[in-house]
Design a protein around this motif. Sequence first.
Motif, PDB file in Angstrom:
ATOM      1  N   UNK B 168       0.844  -1.193   0.000  1.00 47.07           N
ATOM      2  CA  UNK B 168       0.000   0.000   0.000  1.00 47.07           C
ATOM      3  C   UNK B 168       0.882   1.246   0.000  1.00 47.07           C
ATOM      4  N   UNK B 169       1.921   1.210   0.849  1.00 47.52           N
ATOM      5  CA  UNK B 169       2.847   2.349   0.879  1.00 47.52           C
ATOM      6  C   UNK B 169       3.458   2.576  -0.491  1.00 47.52           C
ATOM      7  N   UNK B 170       3.855   1.461  -1.119  1.00 44.57           N
ATOM      8  CA  UNK B 170       4.542   1.585  -2.390  1.00 44.57           C
ATOM      9  C   UNK B 170       3.615   2.164  -3.460  1.00 44.57           C
ATOM     10  N   UNK B 171       2.430   1.568  -3.578  1.00 42.78           N
ATOM     11  CA  UNK B 171       1.511   2.030  -4.612  1.00 42.78           C
ATOM     12  C   UNK B 171       1.129   3.482  -4.357  1.00 42.78           C
ATOM     13  N   UNK B 172       0.872   3.821  -3.099  1.00 43.71           N
ATOM     14  CA  UNK B 172       0.472   5.189  -2.771  1.00 43.71           C
ATOM     15  C   UNK B 172       1.588   6.156  -3.129  1.00 43.71           C
ATOM     16  N   UNK B 173       2.816   5.782  -2.781  1.00 42.82           N
ATOM     17  CA  UNK B 173       3.934   6.669  -3.086  1.00 42.82           C
ATOM     18  C   UNK B 173       4.057   6.883  -4.594  1.00 42.82           C
ATOM     19  N   UNK B 174       4.042   5.775  -5.328  1.00 48.12           N
ATOM     20  CA  UNK B 174       4.218   5.902  -6.780  1.00 48.12           C
ATOM     21  C   UNK B 174       3.084   6.729  -7.371  1.00 48.12           C
ATOM     22  N   UNK B 175       1.879   6.510  -6.867  1.00 44.06           N
ATOM     23  CA  UNK B 175       0.729   7.237  -7.390  1.00 44.06           C
ATOM     24  C   UNK B 175       0.877   8.742  -7.195  1.00 44.06           C
ATOM     25  N   UNK B 176       1.107   9.140  -5.947  1.00 46.40           N
ATOM     26  CA  UNK B 176       1.179  10.584  -5.677  1.00 46.40           C
ATOM     27  C   UNK B 176       2.365  11.228  -6.389  1.00 46.40           C
ATOM     28  N   UNK B 177       3.438  10.476  -6.406  1.00 48.92           N
ATOM     29  CA  UNK B 177       4.625  11.021  -7.044  1.00 48.92           C
ATOM     30  C   UNK B 177       4.393  11.206  -8.542  1.00 48.92           C
ATOM     31  N   UNK B 178       3.770  10.209  -9.161  1.00 46.81           N
ATOM     32  CA  UNK B 178       3.496  10.314 -10.601  1.00 46.81           C
ATOM     33  C   UNK B 178       2.526  11.448 -10.886  1.00 46.81           C
ATOM     34  N   UNK B 179       1.536  11.589 -10.017  1.00 43.10           N
ATOM     35  CA  UNK B 179       0.565  12.674 -10.190  1.00 43.10           C
ATOM     36  C   UNK B 179       1.279  14.027 -10.137  1.00 43.10           C
ATOM     37  N   UNK B 180       2.129  14.179  -9.134  1.00 41.98           N
ATOM     38  CA  UNK B 180       2.836  15.447  -8.985  1.00 41.98           C
ATOM     39  C   UNK B 180       3.715  15.712 -10.208  1.00 41.98           C
ATOM     40  N   UNK B 181       4.364  14.663 -10.661  1.00 37.75           N
ATOM     41  CA  UNK B 181       5.259  14.811 -11.805  1.00 37.75           C
ATOM     42  C   UNK B 181       4.474  15.224 -13.051  1.00 37.75           C
ATOM     43  N   UNK B 182       3.316  14.585 -13.230  1.00 36.74           N
ATOM     44  CA  UNK B 182       2.506  14.901 -14.397  1.00 36.74           C
ATOM     45  C   UNK B 182       2.056  16.359 -14.340  1.00 36.74           C
ATOM     46  N   UNK B 183       1.580  16.783 -13.184  1.00 34.26           N
ATOM     47  CA  UNK B 183       1.125  18.166 -13.056  1.00 34.26           C
ATOM     48  C   UNK B 183       2.295  19.107 -13.352  1.00 34.26           C
ATOM     49  N   UNK B 184       3.458  18.779 -12.822  1.00 32.24           N
ATOM     50  CA  UNK B 184       4.616  19.639 -13.039  1.00 32.24           C
ATOM     51  C   UNK B 184       4.974  19.707 -14.515  1.00 32.24           C
ATOM     52  N   UNK B 185       4.943  18.558 -15.186  1.00 34.60           N
ATOM     53  CA  UNK B 185       5.330  18.543 -16.608  1.00 34.60           C
ATOM     54  C   UNK B 185       4.333  19.338 -17.445  1.00 34.60           C
ATOM     55  N   UNK B 186       3.040  19.124 -17.193  1.00 40.28           N
ATOM     56  CA  UNK B 186       2.029  19.827 -17.991  1.00 40.28           C
ATOM     57  C   UNK B 186       2.102  21.329 -17.731  1.00 40.28           C
ATOM     58  N   UNK B 187       2.200  21.681 -16.456  1.00 38.26           N
ATOM     59  CA  UNK B 187       2.260  23.097 -16.098  1.00 38.26           C
ATOM     60  C   UNK B 187       3.531  23.734 -16.653  1.00 38.26           C
ATOM     61  N   UNK B 188       4.615  23.004 -16.536  1.00 42.88           N
ATOM     62  CA  UNK B 188       5.895  23.513 -17.029  1.00 42.88           C
ATOM     63  C   UNK B 188       5.833  23.743 -18.534  1.00 42.88           C
ATOM     64  N   UNK B 189       5.258  22.780 -19.247  1.00 41.58           N
ATOM     65  CA  UNK B 189       5.128  22.928 -20.688  1.00 41.58           C
ATOM     66  C   UNK B 189       4.269  24.138 -21.018  1.00 41.58           C
ATOM     67  N   UNK B 190       3.187  24.283 -20.262  1.00 39.33           N
ATOM     68  CA  UNK B 190       2.298  25.415 -20.510  1.00 39.33           C
ATOM     69  C   UNK B 190       3.035  26.735 -20.292  1.00 39.33           C
ATOM     70  N   UNK B 191       3.724  26.831 -19.176  1.00 40.24           N
ATOM     71  CA  UNK B 191       4.407  28.094 -18.888  1.00 40.24           C
ATOM     72  C   UNK B 191       5.482  28.373 -19.934  1.00 40.24           C
ATOM     73  N   UNK B 192       6.147  27.315 -20.361  1.00 43.26           N
ATOM     74  CA  UNK B 192       7.166  27.492 -21.404  1.00 43.26           C
ATOM     75  C   UNK B 192       6.525  28.031 -22.672  1.00 43.26           C
ATOM     76  N   UNK B 193       5.410  27.413 -23.070  1.00 44.53           N
ATOM     77  CA  UNK B 193       4.793  27.809 -24.322  1.00 44.53           C
ATOM     78  C   UNK B 193       4.172  29.190 -24.233  1.00 44.53           C
TER      79      UNK B 193
END
Lengths: 305, 338, 241, 249, 407
Positions: B168-193
């Motif tokens: 549970x710890x592992x899945x939860x960690x990977x989930x939240x981390x991936x979510x944060x990463x995705x938000x960062x990438x999308x937002x970063x791309x947006x700000x860049x563009x």
Amino acid sequence: MDWLNAGVQGVLLGGQYALLACGLSLIFGVMRIVNLAHGVLAVLAAYLSLFLVQQGLPLWLAVVVVVPVFAALGYAVQRGLFNPALAQVRARGAGGDSRGGGSRGAGELAPLLVSFGVAVALTSLLQEVFSADTRRIPTGDLASAGVPLGPLSVGLLPLITLVVAVAVIAGVQLFLARTPTGRAMRAVADDPGAAALTGVDPRHMYAVATAVAFATLALAGVFVGMSTQFSPGYGDLVLLFAFEAVIIGGLGSLWGTLAGGVVLGVAQTIGAQIDPQSGVLAGHLVFLAVLVVRPGGLLPRSVPA
Amino acid sequence: MSVPTVPPTGAPTITRGGRGSLIGAGGLALVVVLLAAVVPYVVTLGALSSLVMLFALVILGTTWNLLAGYGGIVSVGQQAYVGVGGYALIQLADAVGAPPWAAVLAAGVIGAAVALPTSYLVFRLAGGYLAIGTWVVAEVFRLVTMQIDGLGGGSGLSLTAFRGTDRVDRVAFVYWFALALMVAVVLGTYLLMRSRVGLGLTAIRDDRVAAGSLGVAVDRGRRLVYVAGSAGAALAGALIALSTLGVTPGSIYSVSWTAAMIFIVVVGGIGTIEGPLVGAVVYWALQQALAPLGTWYLVVLGVVAVAVVLLAPRGLWGLVAGRFQLFPTTYRVRSGRI
Amino acid sequence: MSVLEVTGLEVRYGDLLAVDGVGLTLAEGETLAVLGANGAGKSTLLAALAGTHLPAAGTVLLDGAAVTGMPAHRRVRRGVALVPEGRRLFGSLTVEENLLMGRYPRRPGPWDLRAVYDVFPHVAEMRDRRAAVLSGGQQQAVAIGRALLANPRVLLLDEVSLGLAPAVVTRIYDAVRRITAEGTTALVVEQDLDQALRVADRVQCLLRGRTVLEAPAAGLDREAVADAYFGITPDLRTQEN
Amino acid sequence: MTVPLLQVAGVAKRFGRVVTARDVSFEVSAGEALGLVGPNGAGKTTLLDIVAGTRRADAGSVVLDGQDLTRLGAAARADLGVARSYQVPRPFAGLTVYENVLVGASFAGRRHGGDTRDRAWHALEVTGLAGAADTPSGSLRLLDRKRLEVARALATGPRLLLLDEIAGGLTERELPQVVGLVRRLRDDGVAVVWIEHVLHALLDVVDRLLCLAAGEVIAQGDPHEVIRSPEVVEVYLGSTVDSVPGESA
Amino acid sequence: GDVGGGSVGGGGGDDDVLKIGFVSTETGSSAPFGEANTYVIESMEQWFAEHPVTVDGAELSVEIVVKDSQSDSARAGEVAAELINSDGVDLVLTSSTPDITNPVSEQCEANSVPCISTVAPWQPFAIRDGDQPADLKYSYHAFWGLEDVSAVYADMWGQVENNGKAAGLFPNDPDGQAWSANFPALTEDTGVTIDDPGLYPNGTQDFSAQLSAFEGHDILVGVPIPPDFTTFWQQAGQQGYQPKVATIGKALLFPSSVEALGNAGDGLTSEVWWHPTAPFTSSLTGQTAQELADQYETDTGKQWTQPLGFAEALFEITVAAVQEAGSTDPDAITGALSTLEVSTVVGDIAWGADDSVPPYVAKTPLVGGQWRLDEGADEGTHPYELVVVSNTLAPEIPTGGEVEPLR
Ligand SMILES: Nc1ncnc2c1ncn2[C@@H]1O[C@H](COP(=O)(O)OP(=O)(O)OP(=O)(O)O)[C@@H](O)[C@H]1O
Ligand SMILES: Nc1ncnc2c1ncn2[C@@H]1O[C@H](COP(=O)(O)OP(=O)(O)OP(=O)(O)O)[C@@H](O)[C@H]1O
Ligand SMILES: [Mg+2]
Ligand SMILES: [Mg+2]
């Protein structure tokens, strides 16, 4: 001696690549379509020939049937799928109706994605129909027959493949260079709109080009089917090699494609002779090296800017 | 010296996005909050794992869109960096012992570091040549990886750092981390563009030569896009390895990753920030819903690709959105003059 | 009977009505110059006549037969040849191959390679060069030659002087005059008034897609035509369709 | 007008057998307009490319305000104040007209400081494109595309402006607007090099004229003298002699 | 609630249902491996519908959830995670090629769910990084190892006069790596040296480099994929390389691939992991190996294949383990597996009995076979027959002849 043998085998291998690449080169040269379905279509041709052979037809007759069937298929695929996709490339090129939230349409990617869709769907359909078992077109002893060539022994089937490849490429090249239809095809490749003003129907001409390409591809598929075991996914394995042959040779040049196939084949066999692990890798590295030195390929038909 | 020979008349109002965009952005923020704070508690661990794959797909699509849709670099070889990211993650987490989150971020950096020298080769090519050339580069990466014994050769590597952790710890960690990463990438791309750089990149995409004559540093811009796009693919590759707990060269360097990226971007709508989000959801949903069909799943996938290109050339987002932008990058001029 | 007869032609780009109810007739052997400011709709009119952009309303009769909705490639076979704006040669084909493309519809008539080389002797000298490396003037000659080889009933010329050096413009129009003198029916769009008036039998002036002036070329005053461009001459015989 | 702003010296360039520049030298001062004429294929556009940095010369040098540009790329030259228009317009088709101009104002134009958007807007107004600001540039017709070329170049706030056939296809009544724009720029201290086949427009504004044929400068100096020189009359203005570019090489 | 508490997790769910997850390979390049799985899963579903599993007197209904790996290892790991975390299966079965079994086993380890796998030699299954077997707690594997193959091969080679020189044709994939890493040392004792020119990548189109290195080797040994073997074998014919005996793993597994070789398939030898003539019966259905093979041929119209028995065995093991565990609790099942002994249609399987292999590996019997072309075969029957020619490791399986040298 081993080196000589490797070189000769490489040339023969190159013939195989060139035969497969011929249709790819034609479609790429005339329409700038990177046809990802080329490999699986060749496999389809192999299945079709195998099916006919299993129905009792002699192989040559199966080829006589399959090649025109594929030409017709090519015509239909171009009219039904690729032409609409190409229309988008041009719509985008002309600026067209690009109003709205910055979205530009699939543009030049449209044909790529369409051919990708065809490739994925067709591969799976083949598996559904023929299962994933590997097959081969029976050739009797032809496949493993060798002919002495000086101190070497070379395969008869690869030799025939090379001869057929040279013949097909020469034929298509002559057709393009000498016939009015071939000239019209090159004209359409340069500027379809202007070609229409000279009485050429670009959509028809594209379809004719694809029909020719599919005919050569069907022939290549038969040779693939005779020389190895194929399964629905086999096409992907050799597709990249065929593309490499096209690009090494240069856009729009069929002789270049033949040269490209041979360069790639020899690079692979010589590379394997140096280190059997690295044949394919050596082919790729030579490909990249050619492009670094001559980004337009070996024999590009320089197309105006 | 400079232009203003005519005095400024009726200064225009220049806007980027309107109330619709604000509402839309608010909606998106809400979705992110739901994904972060509610979803993990109401779905199964399996659903969370497959959502991680969705997030990875969004990252893949967004960064490929950066490359092709904004940079005009149609690479068919981004699986090279998916692979580099996957292998880097496992080496860092298992051999070096880095904490997984740090290993993922470092994998992104390594992807960028590999992309930088590679760009000098890739940028000698254009059009179809570039597409095939990048594909070959990716094959070279795969073949070279397969020859390195330390990387498991043709068998690949398993991720062992997680063995023994609570799942549970592992899945939860990977989930939240991936979510944060995705938000960062999308937002970063947006700000860049949205930035000046983004405007320059679009100019480069449309006409490299003209962009250069207007002072846009073309090579630097394209390189930035290539390196950033490849770093994104490497991040996604690291996430994939983190979630599937291993890599094999055939799978992590598979051209099907790039095929997925192209599908996601073109079906969603190229050249928009929103398109890849839509495309990734469609691709993922198709996969979830149709995978039990076996062979037919891929038939449907292929048919959907063809149908969308032919019937909705601007992608699904273009179909529903029209002029509306959730992530406004374009300028609207309400002229002061008549 | 007139070779080309156009009535009530409307051509649209989306919402924009670029040609708005234009009518015109071209008698056998006649040369008509269509004039107008930028964006008046001249090229659009030619596109509709050649079939590259189909009209939304109106009819186009060629030798009495309707060709209104016929696509360009079939219309060429009926005898409509357009020399488009910007020349549009096939860059990777040689000069001679470009000309031979004009033979594609296989229409019989007086124009063959020899006849074209007679009109443009300098083109003959470079028949084996790729069209892409020609200068603008040379390209323009080849483009006209290509259209002639279709042995058209009507030759449509769109701003063939654009971007050409004065010497070349003179030479091209000399050739055009020779061609029309030999009986080819032609419709010429030209920004250079002097050239237009010299080559044409009649002129027709467009303003925002409508015909605002129709008159014989002989004796027509340059200023009057220029005024008509901008619709500031109510005293001239204007015709609203 | 002591030190010329632009000094081009000994430029040579060939494509295979075709010579497009052979030892071409000329100078332009700030506040001066130079007209560039010559037969089609004489090498005018190529020369402009070489000055703007989009093409590299085989030999020769390009100096701006005492600074050697020869090794600099197009973007670097744009940063130093060199702007150009393209004979065949190259709009950024995915951007609106305003955004196109904004590119010019945001990059090379940045060295002026101040508000980028204002500069972009002024360039649109000056060229009469303000009304089309929101139009996708890909759907502009040819003439507006040419205007956009000029507007983008202006938005960079150039010291040296290179114009390639911006008047072709304009009506008699439209020409004066273009001429007026060039004159204003020149009077503001911009150095202008203008390639044009519409001679009377060109002669209305240029201070000097340079005639190029087959890559060689055949006449240079006072416009009316140049235009009357026998060589220019022969190869450019019209006579029986056929100017076949590159052929004389 | 808790993270991931939306529904059942692994090992949860109803206590009167045994939920079995199966990661099979139905599409992609390895799809032929999955055909037997699909057949067996269908017949097992019928079987369990009529014969619920009885555990400590209570009846468990059985549910089988199948997911397709699409021949891709990342996808295999993904669907295994779904089976465990979304479908809440009690245990996961998987088979065929380490590319699939290993990622599935990794997911099971990470999620503490039992995993039973087969159809991959135990070395590539167990040895995942470096050269030591991985430390696995939830994975149980039943198959043979390379030491068995080499013994079988050595016995077959001994039946043909040869010069003791063998040529190795090993691809750069998990099988090829394991083969090339282990084989030379294993056969050295029997007096055969293997020359291995290096691992070639799958999809190689030209083997002339290998062929020139192989000259003078009486024995050919390798584990190529079927298309590569065809290419190789044809080029061998063309370039005149003719070993006395060719023993090929993997590529000769399926009758269809041998048939595809045409006449050139005659006399090729291979290891045989399951054969209808073996005297084994299914602990579930009571069918003999022969009956199972016949049933398959009748139902599908295709010739029997070796994975058939192992697909059946996976279910036999599952039922035995659950009965031994007395519940569907994952830890109980794992505990039961660690010492499980069961007689299956592929032979006797026992974990923890053999010290020479990791504790999670149980070995199955292995024999050697030769493909023989029946020249007079009727239309519609199968032209090739697999004849057992070596049974030193499993004398209980009868031989049908001796190795005949290649013609
Ligand atoms: N492809 C197009 N899409 C949208 N509008 C167009 C298109 N082509 C032309 N137009 C519009 O149609 C009108 C007529 O254009 P057209 O090109 O026919 O004018 P023209 O008289 O030939 O002008 P010019 O002298 O500039 O060649 C113009 O307003 C122009 O903007
Ligand atoms: N990339 C190239 N490759 C080969 N030849 C070229 C290339 N670019 C230009 N040329 C040739 O160089 C010569 C000069 O071309 P350039 O465009 O500079 O002429 P120009 O003086 O601008 O003519 P115009 O007045 O028609 O625009 C022409 O003969 C042209 O064909
Ligand atoms: Mg026009
Ligand atoms: Mg020019």
